[in-house]
Design an enzyme around this catalytic site. Structure first.
Site, PDB file in Angstrom:
ATOM      1  N   GLY A 107       0.984  -1.197   0.138  1.00 53.08           N
ATOM      2  CA  GLY A 107      -0.116   0.054   0.024  1.00 53.08           C
ATOM      3  C   GLY A 107       0.798   1.251   0.042  1.00 53.08           C
ATOM      4  O   GLY A 107       1.769   1.382   0.724  1.00 53.08           O
TER       5      GLY A 107
ATOM      6  N   LEU B 273      -1.501   7.381   2.073  1.00 57.08           N
ATOM      7  CA  LEU B 273      -0.685   8.221   3.125  1.00 57.08           C
ATOM      8  C   LEU B 273       0.257   7.356   4.159  1.00 57.08           C
ATOM      9  O   LEU B 273       1.284   7.812   4.385  1.00 57.08           O
ATOM     10  CB  LEU B 273      -1.642   9.225   3.885  1.00 57.08           C
ATOM     11  CG  LEU B 273      -2.106   9.957   3.157  1.00 57.08           C
ATOM     12  CD1 LEU B 273      -2.889  11.140   4.145  1.00 57.08           C
ATOM     13  CD2 LEU B 273      -1.076  11.199   2.430  1.00 57.08           C
ATOM     14  N   ALA B 274      -0.483   6.270   4.604  1.00 54.15           N
ATOM     15  CA  ALA B 274       0.384   5.546   5.584  1.00 54.15           C
ATOM     16  C   ALA B 274       1.482   4.843   4.880  1.00 54.15           C
ATOM     17  O   ALA B 274       2.748   5.134   5.043  1.00 54.15           O
ATOM     18  CB  ALA B 274      -0.780   4.656   6.252  1.00 54.15           C
TER      19      ALA B 274
ATOM     20  N   ARG C  59     -19.884  12.823  13.276  1.00 54.80           N
ATOM     21  CA  ARG C  59     -20.695  12.096  12.226  1.00 54.80           C
ATOM     22  C   ARG C  59     -21.511  11.209  12.634  1.00 54.80           C
ATOM     23  O   ARG C  59     -22.781  11.034  12.001  1.00 54.80           O
ATOM     24  CB  ARG C  59     -19.407  11.548  11.298  1.00 54.80           C
ATOM     25  CG  ARG C  59     -18.551  12.428  10.747  1.00 54.80           C
ATOM     26  CD  ARG C  59     -17.350  12.019   9.952  1.00 54.80           C
ATOM     27  NE  ARG C  59     -16.629  12.863   9.562  1.00 54.80           N
ATOM     28  CZ  ARG C  59     -15.402  12.652   8.777  1.00 54.80           C
ATOM     29  NH1 ARG C  59     -15.020  11.569   8.741  1.00 54.80           N
ATOM     30  NH2 ARG C  59     -14.953  13.904   8.315  1.00 54.80           N
TER      31      ARG C  59
ATOM     32  N   HIS D 227     -20.856   8.479   7.051  1.00 55.89           N
ATOM     33  CA  HIS D 227     -20.776   9.738   6.775  1.00 55.89           C
ATOM     34  C   HIS D 227     -21.675  10.565   6.544  1.00 55.89           C
ATOM     35  O   HIS D 227     -22.619  10.284   5.443  1.00 55.89           O
ATOM     36  CB  HIS D 227     -19.547  10.020   5.876  1.00 55.89           C
ATOM     37  CG  HIS D 227     -19.126  11.632   5.871  1.00 55.89           C
ATOM     38  ND1 HIS D 227     -19.796  12.528   5.626  1.00 55.89           N
ATOM     39  CD2 HIS D 227     -17.819  11.826   6.340  1.00 55.89           C
ATOM     40  CE1 HIS D 227     -19.156  13.634   5.893  1.00 55.89           C
ATOM     41  NE2 HIS D 227     -17.879  13.414   6.107  1.00 55.89           N
TER      42      HIS D 227
HETATM   43  C1  LIG Z   1     -13.980  10.555   0.068  1.00 53.57           C
HETATM   44  C2  LIG Z   1     -13.055  10.291   1.234  1.00 53.57           C
HETATM   45  C3  LIG Z   1     -12.974  11.604   1.704  1.00 53.57           C
HETATM   46  C4  LIG Z   1     -11.942  11.645   3.161  1.00 53.57           C
HETATM   47  N1  LIG Z   1     -11.730  12.840   3.587  1.00 53.57           N
HETATM   48  C5  LIG Z   1     -11.018  12.753   4.591  1.00 53.57           C
HETATM   49  C6  LIG Z   1     -10.556  14.128   5.241  1.00 53.57           C
HETATM   50  O1  LIG Z   1     -10.963  15.200   4.872  1.00 53.57           O
HETATM   51  N2  LIG Z   1      -9.657  14.235   6.250  1.00 53.57           N
HETATM   52  C7  LIG Z   1      -9.260  12.952   6.823  1.00 53.57           C
HETATM   53  O2  LIG Z   1      -8.442  13.145   7.927  1.00 53.57           O
HETATM   54  N3  LIG Z   1      -9.723  11.847   6.306  1.00 53.57           N
HETATM   55  C8  LIG Z   1     -10.553  11.579   5.345  1.00 53.57           C
HETATM   56  N4  LIG Z   1     -10.680  10.492   4.813  1.00 53.57           N
HETATM   57  C9  LIG Z   1     -10.229   9.156   5.203  1.00 53.57           C
HETATM   58  C10 LIG Z   1      -8.813   9.079   4.758  1.00 53.57           C
HETATM   59  O3  LIG Z   1      -8.605   9.473   3.494  1.00 53.57           O
HETATM   60  C11 LIG Z   1      -8.469   7.738   4.634  1.00 53.57           C
HETATM   61  O4  LIG Z   1      -8.635   6.876   5.855  1.00 53.57           O
HETATM   62  C12 LIG Z   1      -6.951   7.512   4.468  1.00 53.57           C
HETATM   63  O5  LIG Z   1      -6.431   8.209   3.450  1.00 53.57           O
HETATM   64  C13 LIG Z   1      -6.513   5.766   4.212  1.00 53.57           C
HETATM   65  O6  LIG Z   1      -5.149   6.112   3.892  1.00 53.57           O
HETATM   66  P1  LIG Z   1      -4.252   4.606   3.848  1.00 53.57           P
HETATM   67  O7  LIG Z   1      -2.777   5.151   3.597  1.00 53.57           O
HETATM   68  O8  LIG Z   1      -4.462   3.901   5.475  1.00 53.57           O
HETATM   69  O9  LIG Z   1      -4.952   3.943   2.806  1.00 53.57           O
HETATM   70  P2  LIG Z   1      -5.318   4.209   1.189  1.00 53.57           P
HETATM   71  O10 LIG Z   1      -4.888   5.646   0.911  1.00 53.57           O
HETATM   72  O11 LIG Z   1      -6.680   3.604   0.674  1.00 53.57           O
HETATM   73  O12 LIG Z   1      -4.214   3.305   0.423  1.00 53.57           O
HETATM   74  C14 LIG Z   1      -4.407   1.960   0.299  1.00 53.57           C
HETATM   75  C15 LIG Z   1      -2.963   1.534  -0.669  1.00 53.57           C
HETATM   76  O13 LIG Z   1      -3.151  -0.133  -0.482  1.00 53.57           O
HETATM   77  C16 LIG Z   1      -3.038  -0.628  -1.591  1.00 53.57           C
HETATM   78  N5  LIG Z   1      -3.851  -1.689  -1.586  1.00 53.57           N
HETATM   79  C17 LIG Z   1      -4.995  -2.017  -1.151  1.00 53.57           C
HETATM   80  N6  LIG Z   1      -5.041  -3.511  -1.266  1.00 53.57           N
HETATM   81  C18 LIG Z   1      -4.100  -3.901  -1.547  1.00 53.57           C
HETATM   82  C19 LIG Z   1      -3.811  -5.232  -2.043  1.00 53.57           C
HETATM   83  N7  LIG Z   1      -4.518  -6.303  -1.655  1.00 53.57           N
HETATM   84  N8  LIG Z   1      -2.513  -5.480  -2.782  1.00 53.57           N
HETATM   85  C20 LIG Z   1      -1.527  -4.524  -2.778  1.00 53.57           C
HETATM   86  N9  LIG Z   1      -2.011  -3.202  -2.559  1.00 53.57           N
HETATM   87  C21 LIG Z   1      -3.120  -3.192  -1.786  1.00 53.57           C
HETATM   88  C22 LIG Z   1      -3.550   0.420  -2.653  1.00 53.57           C
HETATM   89  O14 LIG Z   1      -3.136   0.299  -4.054  1.00 53.57           O
HETATM   90  C23 LIG Z   1      -3.251   1.756  -1.924  1.00 53.57           C
HETATM   91  O15 LIG Z   1      -1.792   2.055  -2.511  1.00 53.57           O
HETATM   92  C24 LIG Z   1     -11.550  10.321   3.694  1.00 53.57           C
HETATM   93  C25 LIG Z   1     -11.944   9.298   2.879  1.00 53.57           C
HETATM   94  C26 LIG Z   1     -12.787   9.389   1.793  1.00 53.57           C
HETATM   95  C27 LIG Z   1     -13.082   7.674   1.150  1.00 53.57           C
END
Ligand SMILES: Cc1cc2nc3c(=O)[nH]c(=O)nc-3n(C[C@H](O)[C@H](O)[C@H](O)COP(=O)(O)OP(=O)(O)OC[C@H]3O[C@@H](n4cnc5c(N)ncnc54)[C@H](O)[C@@H]3O)c2cc1C
Ligand code: SF4
Ligand code: FES
Lengths: 248, 670
Positions: free
Chosen positions: B40, B43-44, B337, B266
């Site tokens: 993944g 952001l994380a 929310r 939401h």
């Molecule tokens: C529409 C929307 C608006 C939002 N607005 C806000 C906001 O304003 N403020 C806030 O704080 N939060 C907000 N959130 C929540 C926040 O954006 C997410 O919780 C956060 O960005 C998740 O980040 P992440 O890095 O954990 O996962 P993600 O950004 O979802 O990344 C997941 C990664 O894992 C990879 N991946 C997934 N499954 C697999 C697999 N099986 N094999 C290989 N790769 C895989 C994907 O390719 C991707 O690179 C919002 C969420 C949404 C949906």
């Protein structure tokens, strides 16, 4: 009112296949559907008839990830302005319309399958300078210790909204990537943090752009018209200035 | 196995500093000999991959999209919290910590949340240094806005595209390391399984989504950063490809899954328009800074509007019910929310919904336009402005603030929200539950970490707005890079992990078996067919309001659906090419298992807390009548589920939550 449509869609079974346009017809299309939902319904129909669904790229379906592409009736992201294909709705079409759907075409974007193309050339350009060299140590200075004029910050933000979709390249008769690269160069050129590496950045990114086989810019301006995020030609001008500065 | 959260000793404000002072470090030369896999690049994962590479580890990163820049973090609109107190409105690390624990309805681990609040300020410094163009005021300093559930202004933003800009920041940091060869990026690769050697996570099996090739990758540690699992509902604001599979695969190999039922619905999303609907679109919570939520006060008016006989603008002020302002005077439209969503459902269930389906309420900007218009007129020296001028100036301000959201709404709904109120309804948006992790962000599999939305750690039973971006970047930039070093310090002499070990062979074999099963199964129904049916069960029986009977039924129905899926799913095409249906089949297979555990978790938790509302557990009298009723005596724990085969047979482990720094109180926004 629901619509009946004729669809002419590019099918290509892998990079080495010749590819051809194939005819489909679809009935009962609701004007409230998005264009990709229309393709979902078509794919469901194809699967139920024992065929292989049409491959197309998509993910967020809200116009921000840059994954969707499609050349629709001769226009990147279709007939509407300021939107991506996933934001296009069927109410922009009429009952009985024939719609042509093709992939984004450019030498630097080879077809993977059907409507899916490989845009990793964009990533490789970014590897050559699309960053500011600062480590994530947590010891950077306080964010407010360096005020930045609202005007510069807003302009940098406008440049940074590029979603890397490649519509500019697909639209350009030279398959130039200047709008895309110009947007990234501009974002950093407008911010004080970007100054230190400015000369190397623009030189290296332009060199990679050329190496990937993107064409030259001849100032036609089609890219700006089709760009879903309104990235302006000023960014190309700014990149040219940065490039000259870097080479004198 | 007993759960050990590994929270360090000492006062809460000193825990993280003390911890960092006492962990084992890996010297720079040895880091070169250590490999880390990051699944993944949101952001994380993106921030973790970049930072680990900067530190000197060899990183392999994986994403299913064609570029790390497209992870669904890109879609976050509203903003990111940080306890900077730039507005001088009384914010502090403690207050952010307190708001987050309270907002989460006292179901999060105090020590993790405190650490999150502590590193939040660093995130903003870091992002600005990377060139993230946050919004600024005319003095050139950073601007802030407010989000729900708090009384200070601590949210940083970049127009309505904050997630995009933060992700592009992390992506740029990755690009620098990819250019140097410290990160090997595998785009269009899906993780299919984790490989354990001597009980430790030592690699993964992936499928190349372009060529279909099944590949082995080894490393000394594996980090899962694969995002949330809201798509178990089929319709959500997540991306089409968002999935639980990476988390679910580690769950099946020994990682406990925590609080699966904690889902955020939401309140401000665009309502469903028909059966063709493939996903739902969020209208950022930031709109609640200026928009007022209402439904008609009289049932006749609601009905007339539904039938198209009346327009919202026909109703006078006293014919409208601003139900959030009425019920929650202290927080008004900015309640958290879960509270706002339930209130919308309550009004619509009572017959006051305003679109054809009866499932929509209004979000109205008319007042904000007037207020801003008057203010602007004064700024421009006009003390007696005409109504038209006020309207024009006000719309300009609203456009500058929310222009892209208004455009998005107009494109989808075909109505102009500057002239008529938006229609909104709650939709599945975020999952607070996820893989259980300890203070080090390590799962119950040694050497397997989980960060970002995929883990369960910081938001308890409800997440406050603008806190997910903060958590993702905190985990990736500032927490994991330390904690993983402590673990990897034991591996400096291990040497490369070979991929020809029997454990890799076995994992690869079972992955290939599943793939071959799918493409050879002569079923009759598409993958989406099953996914949509699963979504309906989840939404109707495991959605915004849950009860024991519905949950019991849901478990049985999901199990039956799963059996039907394995018999009758149809996956066209072959295994050795680009085949999206095949990728989807694997994801839906995992959702069909998760869904059942999700319902079971909701059934076991007989209290209401945060986003989890049990109809049996509501206040029946007093000023809180109708509000959710938490049960701290019996349920102040984290549910961590151990996989044993069938989801219904999963074993519950409880991590008791202790509140030493915050007093457990009823959450009131009245
Ligand atoms: C529409 C929307 C608006 C939002 N607005 C806000 C906001 O304003 N403020 C806030 O704080 N939060 C907000 N959130 C929540 C926040 O954006 C997410 O919780 C956060 O960005 C998740 O980040 P992440 O890095 O954990 O996962 P993600 O950004 O979802 O990344 C997941 C990664 O894992 C990879 N991946 C997934 N499954 C697999 C697999 N099986 N094999 C290989 N790769 C895989 C994907 O390719 C991707 O690179 C919002 C969420 C949404 C949906
Ligand atoms: S400049 Fe515009 S068209 Fe080109 S990649 Fe960026 S967003 Fe797409
Ligand atoms: S699918 Fe993300 S921009 Fe279209």
């Amino acid at each position: 009112m629901d619509m009946n449509l004729k669809l002419k869609i590019w099918r290509q079974n892998g990079a080495n296949d010749q590819g051809k346009m194939v005819d489909y017809s679809l009935s009962d299309v609701s004007p409230d559907m998005s264009f990709l939902e229309m393709l979902d319904v078509l794919n469901e129909q194809i699967i139920n008839e024992g065929g292989e669904p049409i491959a197309f790229d998509h993910d967020c379906r809200e116009g921000i990830c840059g994954m969707c592409s499609l050349y629709i009736n001769g226009e990147a992201h279709g007939p509407d302005r300021g939107i991506t294909t996933c934001q296009l709705h069927m109410r922009k079409f009429k009952d009985g319309d024939t719609i042509y759907i093709e992939p984004f075409r450019a030498k630097a974007f080879p077809v993977i399958k059907d409507l899916v193309v490989d845009r990793t050339a964009f990533d490789r350009i970014q590897h050559q300078g699309g960053f500011i060299s600062v480590n994530t140590s947590g010891n950077t200075q306080d964010a407010n210790s360096l005020p930045i004029s609202k005007h510069a910050a807003d302009e940098a933000m406008d440049a940074a909204t590029c979603i890397g979709c490649g519509a500019c390249v697909a639209t350009c008769k030279n398959s130039s990537a200047m709008l895309f690269v110009g947007a990234k160069v501009s974002q950093y050129a407008l911010l004080p943090q970007g100054q230190v590496e400015a000369a190397d950045r623009v030189r290296n990114m332009v060199a990679q752009m050329d190496a990937e086989g993107f064409g030259n810019c001849t100032n036609t301006g089609a890219c700006e018209v089709e760009c879903p995020k309104g990235i302006s030609l000023d960014n190309i001008a700014r990149m040219n200035r940065e490039f000259f500065k870097a080479n004198i | 196995m007993a759960l050990d959260s590994k929270v360090p000793q000492g006062p809460i404000a000193d825990k993280w500093t003390n911890y960092k002072n006492h962990i084992d470090l890996v010297n720079p030369a040895n880091k070169r000999n250590i490999d880390v896999i990051v699944v993944g690049t949101g952001l994380a994962g993106g921030s973790a991959a970049a930072t680990l590479a900067e530190l000197g580890y060899n990183v392999k990163a994986f994403a299913y999209q064609d570029s790390p820049r497209r992870a669904h973090s890109i879609a976050a609109q509203g903003g990111i919290n940080a306890a900077k107190n730039y507005q001088g409105d009384g914010d502090s690390t403690y207050r952010l910590f307190y708001d987050t624990v309270k907002g989460g309805d006292y179901r999060a681990r105090e020590a993790n949340v405190y650490r999150l609040a502590e590193v939040s300020a660093n995130i903003i410094d870091q992002c600005v240094a990377q060139g993230v163009p946050f919004a600024r005021d005319y003095g050139g300093l950073l601007d802030n806005r407010s989000f729900g559930g708090v009384l200070v202004s601590r949210t940083f933003y970049a127009k309505g595209q904050t997630g995009q800009q933060l992700l592009l920041g992390a992506y740029s940091a990755m690009n620098r390391q990819i250019g140097r060869g410290k990160i090997q990026m595998y785009n269009r690769h899906e993780m299919m399984d984790v490989v354990l050697v001597d009980g430790k996570a030592r690699g993964i099996i992936t499928r190349n989504l372009v060529t279909g090739e099944v590949e082995r990758h080894s490393a000394h540690a594996v980090v899962i950063a694969s995002g949330g699992y809201g798509n178990v509902f089929f319709l959500s604001t997540n991306a089409m490809g968002s999935n639980v599979s990476a988390s679910w695969k580690i769950h099946k190999k020994g990682a406990y899954f925590a609080n699966p039922c904690y889902t955020q619905i939401h309140p401000t999303c665009i309502p469903v328009s028909g059966d063709h609907q493939s996903k739902l679109t969020l209208m950022s919570e930031s709109l609640r800074n200026d928009g007022r939520i209402w439904v008609p006060a009289k049932l006749e008016d609601a009905q007339a509007i539904r039938e198209g006989k009346k327009k919202p603008t026909d109703l006078s002020e006293d014919e409208r019910d601003y139900y959030l302002e009425r019920r929650y005077p202290a927080f008004g439209n900015l309640v958290p929310r879960d509270v706002a969503s339930r209130a919308a459902k309550e009004r619509c269930d009572a017959g006051f919904g305003v679109n054809a389906t009866g499932e929509a309420v209004y979000l109205d900007f008319a007042d904000a336009i007037k207020r801003y218009g008057r203010e602007q007129a004064l700024i421009h020296g006009d003390h007696n402005p005409s109504a038209e001028k006020i309207d024009k100036l006000g719309k300009e301000v609203v456009k500058a603030k929310y222009g892209n959201l208004f455009q998005m709404y107009d494109k989808i709904v075909d109505e102009n929200p500057y002239e008529t109120p938006m229609m909104i309804y709650p939709a599945v948006h975020y999952t607070m539950g996820g893989t259980w992790v300890d203070y080090n962000l390590m799962t119950t599999i040694p050497g397997c970490y989980c960060i970002g939305e995929a883990n369960f750690s910081d938001h308890g039973a409800n997440r406050l707005g603008a806190s997910a971006l903060m958590q993702g970047l905190a985990d990736g930039y500032f927490v994991l890079p330390y904690t993983i070093g402590d673990y990897l310090s034991d591996d400096i002499r291990t040497g490369k992990i070979p991929t020809d070990l029997p454990e890799f062979e076995e994992a690869e074999k079972s992955v290939k078996e599943q793939i071959n099963f799918f493409v050879n199964n002569n079923g009759t129904k598409s993958v989406d067919h099953f996914h949509k049916r699963l979504g309906k069960i989840m939404w109707n029986k495991v959605g915004m309001a849950r009860n024991a009977q519905g949950l019991t039924e849901a478990m049985a129905e999901i199990k039956a659906l799963r059996e039907e899926f394995w018999k009758d799913v149809k996956v066209p095409g072959s295994a050795d090419t680009y085949n999206e249906e095949l990728a989807k089949a694997g994801r839906v297979a995992d959702f069909l298992e998760l869904g059942e555990l999700f319902a079971k978790d909701a059934l076991v938790r007989e209290e209401s807390c945060g986003g989890h509302f049990r109809e049996e557990s509501a206040e029946t009298e007093g000023p809180q009548k109708g509000e959710a009723k938490r049960d701290d005596v019996n349920f102040a724990f984290v549910s961590a589920w151990e996989y044993t085969g069938e989801p219904a047979d999963a074993i519950l482990h409880k991590e008791q939550l202790e509140f030493n720094d915050i007093e457990l109180k009823t959450r009131s926004y009245k």
